[in-house]
Design a protein around this motif. Structure first.
Motif, mmCIF file in Angstrom:
data_model
loop_
_atom_site.group_PDB
_atom_site.id
_atom_site.type_symbol
_atom_site.label_atom_id
_atom_site.label_comp_id
_atom_site.label_asym_id
_atom_site.label_seq_id
_atom_site.Cartn_x
_atom_site.Cartn_y
_atom_site.Cartn_z
ATOM 1 N N THR A 236 0.913 -1.112 0.337
ATOM 2 C CA THR A 236 -0.132 0.576 0.153
ATOM 3 C C THR A 236 0.625 0.943 0.147
ATOM 4 O O THR A 236 2.081 0.957 0.368
ATOM 5 N N ARG A 237 0.246 2.629 -0.248
ATOM 6 C CA ARG A 237 1.083 3.762 0.640
ATOM 7 C C ARG A 237 1.604 3.839 1.617
ATOM 8 O O ARG A 237 1.056 3.543 2.464
ATOM 9 N N ALA A 238 1.948 4.627 1.980
ATOM 10 C CA ALA A 238 2.942 5.266 2.752
ATOM 11 C C ALA A 238 2.023 5.915 3.582
ATOM 12 O O ALA A 238 1.475 6.557 3.228
ATOM 13 N N VAL A 239 1.969 5.459 5.259
ATOM 14 C CA VAL A 239 0.956 5.992 5.644
ATOM 15 C C VAL A 239 1.669 7.075 7.113
ATOM 16 O O VAL A 239 2.772 6.594 7.711
ATOM 17 N N ASP A 240 1.405 8.749 6.912
ATOM 18 C CA ASP A 240 2.491 9.165 7.821
ATOM 19 C C ASP A 240 1.663 8.927 9.933
ATOM 20 O O ASP A 240 0.577 8.540 9.798
ATOM 21 N N VAL A 241 2.560 8.757 10.389
ATOM 22 C CA VAL A 241 1.697 8.146 11.732
ATOM 23 C C VAL A 241 2.300 9.467 12.854
ATOM 24 O O VAL A 241 2.822 10.417 12.835
ATOM 25 N N SER A 242 1.195 9.309 13.705
ATOM 26 C CA SER A 242 0.694 9.860 14.735
ATOM 27 C C SER A 242 1.237 9.731 16.507
ATOM 28 O O SER A 242 -0.005 8.360 16.214
ATOM 29 N N PRO A 243 1.308 10.388 16.701
ATOM 30 C CA PRO A 243 1.293 9.697 18.367
ATOM 31 C C PRO A 243 0.174 10.073 18.689
ATOM 32 O O PRO A 243 -1.399 10.280 18.274
ATOM 33 N N GLY A 244 -0.025 9.012 19.693
ATOM 34 C CA GLY A 244 -1.754 8.415 19.938
ATOM 35 C C GLY A 244 -2.282 7.410 19.345
ATOM 36 O O GLY A 244 -3.263 7.002 19.773
ATOM 37 N N ARG A 245 -1.934 7.516 18.258
ATOM 38 C CA ARG A 245 -3.110 6.213 17.554
ATOM 39 C C ARG A 245 -2.187 4.958 17.329
ATOM 40 O O ARG A 245 -0.566 4.924 17.463
ATOM 41 N N THR A 246 -2.868 4.118 17.204
ATOM 42 C CA THR A 246 -2.322 2.580 16.536
ATOM 43 C C THR A 246 -2.964 2.377 15.504
ATOM 44 O O THR A 246 -4.350 2.171 14.636
ATOM 45 N N TYR A 247 -2.097 1.720 14.324
ATOM 46 C CA TYR A 247 -2.405 1.130 12.938
ATOM 47 C C TYR A 247 -1.845 -0.281 12.859
ATOM 48 O O TYR A 247 -1.463 -1.067 13.668
#
Length: 262
Positions: A236-247
């Motif tokens: 898939t495309r790369a996704v920016d990471v955000s603090p406080g989130r689970t992927y």
């Protein structure tokens, strides 16, 4: 091409940028004439330093630029590769500090854990399947020590193919799966879909990327060994990471793997 002194300077610049989380300008702007051969030597300088000085251990390799779209964007006609180290291994049950990286993103991959050494020159997809102990759901944490991800091919190669970390799940025997038809979905903690793709986005077959890697590193006297992990490229495309989130990356027939950020 660059001389040895300039290669060492470039390696030190990237090392300092990573440790201080202070991205630098593109290497082509700082080192006129840098090419892919220079970039691989710069990558190796930093990998060898981590092994010698930090006690890191090489646990595998990653393939980048494995889709035709990304290759066209970079102006190249083949993928690139980087090294995976034990110090880069992440855990599902241990949240990651997003602030420890410059500009982190995650990618969804079908990883290969080798149960036997791969041949080098002449390695085929059949060799890859025969040597693979299991394929695993994987998330790769990528990062760029080049400011604003303004990268060219020399930048990403020198910067260890923009690799920063990885986490894998349990996986299955590859002979039990259609490796070209694994559907992949990346969702956040609330179940929102962030990205989707299929395993054949990786050179038509992720095993093709692993075979390419085995042949390519053999030119430098390197073999892909039993126990190594190979990440063949993102579905898939790369996704920016955000603090406080689970992927969470879910794969049909393969399971899921998650990574949380602080």
């Amino acid at each position: 091409m660059l001389n040895d002194r300039l290669r060492r300077e470039a390696a030190a610049l990237l090392r300092t940028a990573e440790r201080g989380r202070t991205p630098v300008r593109p290497l082509a702007e700082l080192f006129a004439g840098i090419d892919a051969e220079d970039a691989y030597e710069i990558q190796l300088l930093n990998v060898r330093r981590r092994v010698a000085e930090d006690g890191a251990r090489v646990t595998g390799h990653k393939v980048g630029l494995s889709s035709p779209v990304m290759q066209a964007m970079m102006g190249v006609d083949e993928p690139d590769y980087g090294h995976l180290l034990d110090s880069m291994e992440l855990r599902e049950d241990t949240p990651v500090r997003a602030a420890a990286y410059c500009a982190p993103r995650i990618e969804v991959e079908v990883g290969f854990v080798l149960g036997a050494d791969l041949p080098g020159e002449g390695c085929t997809e059949a060799d890859v399947l025969a040597a693979t102990e299991r394929v695993v759901p994987a998330l790769e944490l990528i990062d760029s020590r080049i400011a604003h991800w303004r990268i060219g091919i020399a930048d990403t190669i020198a910067d260890n193919a923009s690799s920063a970390g990885y986490v894998i799940g349990r996986g299955r025997d590859p002979r039990e799966l259609d490796l070209k038809g694994i559907e992949a979905r990346l969702t956040d903690g609330g179940g929102a879909l962030l990205a989707a793709g299929r395993s054949d986005a990786v050179l038509g077959d992720p095993a093709t990327a692993v075979a390419w890697l085995a042949r390519t590193v053999a030119r430098f006297g390197v073999r892909l060994r039993e126990g190594h992990l190979v990440l063949p490229g993102s579905c898939t495309r790369a996704v920016d990471v955000s603090p406080g989130r689970t992927y969470t990356a879910g794969f049909t027939g393969l399971g899921a793997v998650s990574l949380s950020f602080l």
